[in-house]
Design a protein around this motif. Structure first.
Motif, PDB file in Angstrom:
ATOM      1  N   THR A 165       1.132   6.609   9.796  1.00 12.15           N
ATOM      2  CA  THR A 165       0.645   5.231   9.670  1.00 12.15           C
ATOM      3  C   THR A 165       1.314   4.280  10.661  1.00 12.15           C
ATOM      4  O   THR A 165       0.881   3.129  10.783  1.00 12.15           O
ATOM      5  CB  THR A 165       0.902   4.704   8.236  1.00 12.15           C
ATOM      6  OG1 THR A 165       0.670   5.760   7.323  1.00 12.15           O
ATOM      7  CG2 THR A 165      -0.031   3.565   7.888  1.00 12.15           C
ATOM      8  N   ALA A 166       2.344   4.732  11.357  1.00 12.25           N
ATOM      9  CA  ALA A 166       3.067   3.836  12.271  1.00 12.25           C
ATOM     10  C   ALA A 166       2.104   3.207  13.259  1.00 12.25           C
ATOM     11  O   ALA A 166       1.291   3.890  13.863  1.00 12.25           O
ATOM     12  CB  ALA A 166       4.146   4.627  13.017  1.00 12.25           C
ATOM     13  N   GLY A 167       2.174   1.898  13.390  1.00  7.07           N
ATOM     14  CA  GLY A 167       1.336   1.192  14.350  1.00  7.07           C
ATOM     15  C   GLY A 167       0.041   0.634  13.790  1.00  7.07           C
ATOM     16  O   GLY A 167      -0.719  -0.017  14.505  1.00  7.07           O
ATOM     17  N   GLU A 168      -0.231   0.862  12.502  1.00  2.06           N
ATOM     18  CA  GLU A 168      -1.494   0.355  11.920  1.00  2.06           C
ATOM     19  C   GLU A 168      -1.367  -1.137  11.611  1.00  2.06           C
ATOM     20  O   GLU A 168      -1.538  -1.589  10.468  1.00  2.06           O
ATOM     21  CB  GLU A 168      -1.857   1.139  10.650  1.00  2.06           C
ATOM     22  CG  GLU A 168      -2.279   2.566  10.914  1.00  2.06           C
ATOM     23  CD  GLU A 168      -3.654   2.686  11.594  1.00  2.06           C
ATOM     24  OE1 GLU A 168      -4.363   1.674  11.716  1.00  2.06           O
ATOM     25  OE2 GLU A 168      -3.981   3.813  12.015  1.00  2.06           O
ATOM     26  N   VAL A 169      -1.101  -1.914  12.639  1.00  2.00           N
ATOM     27  CA  VAL A 169      -0.843  -3.342  12.453  1.00  2.00           C
ATOM     28  C   VAL A 169      -2.112  -4.137  12.148  1.00  2.00           C
ATOM     29  O   VAL A 169      -2.026  -5.269  11.689  1.00  2.00           O
ATOM     30  CB  VAL A 169      -0.143  -3.950  13.686  1.00  2.00           C
ATOM     31  CG1 VAL A 169       1.241  -3.360  13.871  1.00  2.00           C
ATOM     32  CG2 VAL A 169      -0.981  -3.734  14.947  1.00  2.00           C
TER      33      VAL A 169
END
Ligand SMILES: [Zn+2]
Length: 321
Positions: A165-169
């Motif tokens: 999920t890293a980066g799902e801003v």
């Protein structure tokens, strides 16, 4: 082709990268020195079989164009929207492609007899943007397209986090009273600066709604002015969270909205500058100086996919037959 370009003395061969989008596939062939030696675009099919078929057609067409035989290709990497299980080579919920669940790497390998690796399109583009921008250390790639997402690259590798999920801003809610997002929350970053959400809020016909919004804003239209501000505000919020959470040195902005060029970049820069006005801490981060826009038509996404494919280790390469 079996000349020096197809393989170097170490036996490394041509890497192909495909950026599979909702309407077209952008394909590049990369030689062992890392140079792009061929590029073509093909229309993307709709649904499982048509997506696989259009990928096969793109790889074959690219080989023809560059003068390669398929056996010259060492690997193919695919960047594709949706939920990607990179280890399994499977993509789920690629709604813009009519794909619910597809074992893409297996299907493509069976069709072409070469190893495939699959990655989420934004993560692949992040890798390509890092390589093409010559950024070392840490960077984030912020994709402003129909939706909004980011990929984080640390020392040349994609940072996935525990669950990918890293980066799902795009789904960071920055206004609980804001517009409803497709994810079910209100006021997500994507509702401010996603092309899809902005086009819906604009609600007027036209093939290039975001450009229309900018043009109408220049002419003083109140709704367009508000939506353009939303876009700058949302993109600035995404840049802030990427730097504040991962302390990336640079945020490279890509995606369809970068067709707006300076009109986009200047606005995001100004929003970052204004947002830091009252805060010596935020001013010290110099966020407005840490963004870069990918040039229009950049092959970063397809090039990144080629890098993803090139990460296949020899032991994973098993012949199909
Ligand atoms: Zn959302």
């Amino acid at each position: 082709m079996s000349d020096a370009r197809a393989a170097d003395p170490a036996g490394r061969r041509i890497r192909v990268g495909l950026d599979v989008g909702g309407t077209k596939i952008d394909a590049v062939a990369v030689d062992p020195s890392g140079e792009i030696i061929g590029r073509l675009r093909r229309v993307t099919g709709w649904g499982d079989d048509a997506v696989v078929e259009s990928i096969v057609t793109a790889v074959s067409g690219l080989a023809d164009e560059v003068g390669l035989s398929l056996s010259d290709i060492g690997s193919v990497g695919i960047g594709i929207p949706g939920l990607v299980d990179a280890d399994a080579g499977r993509v789920d919920h690629a709604v813009n492609l009519g794909v619910e669940s597809l074992d893409l790497a297996d299907r493509a390998e069976q069709a072409l007899g070469m190893p495939f690796r699959v990655e989420n399109d934004v993560k692949a583009a992040a890798l390509g943007a890092a390589a093409l921008s010559g950024v070392t250390g840490s960077m984030a790639y912020l994709n402003l397209g129909t939706g909004v997402a980011a990929g984080i690259v640390i020392d040349g590798r994609i940072w996935r986090g525990a669950r990918g999920t890293a980066g799902e801003v795009g789904h960071l809610s920055v206004d609980p009273k804001g517009r409803l997002c497709g994810c079910g929350q209100h006021g997500c970053v994507e509702t401010f600066c996603g092309g899809g959400a902005l086009a819906k809020a604009w609600g007027r016909p036209g093939a290039l709604p975001i450009r229309d919004i900018f043009d109408a804003a220049d002419a003083g239209d109140p709704l367009a002015l508000a939506l353009r501000e939303d876009l700058f505000h949302g993109a600035a919020a995404a840049v802030r969270v990427l730097v504040l959470s991962a302390d990336v040195e640079t945020v490279v902005i890509g995606g369809g909205l970068t067709a707006l060029g300076d009109r986009l970049e200047a606005g995001v820069r100004a929003a970052l500058h204004a947002g830091a006005d009252a805060s010596p801490f935020m001013r010290s981060l110099r966020l407005d100086e840490r963004i870069e826009l990918l040039p229009a038509g950049s092959p970063a996404a397809a090039f990144g996919a080629a890098l993803v494919g090139a990460s296949i280790t020899e032991k994973e390469i098993v012949p199909h037959g």
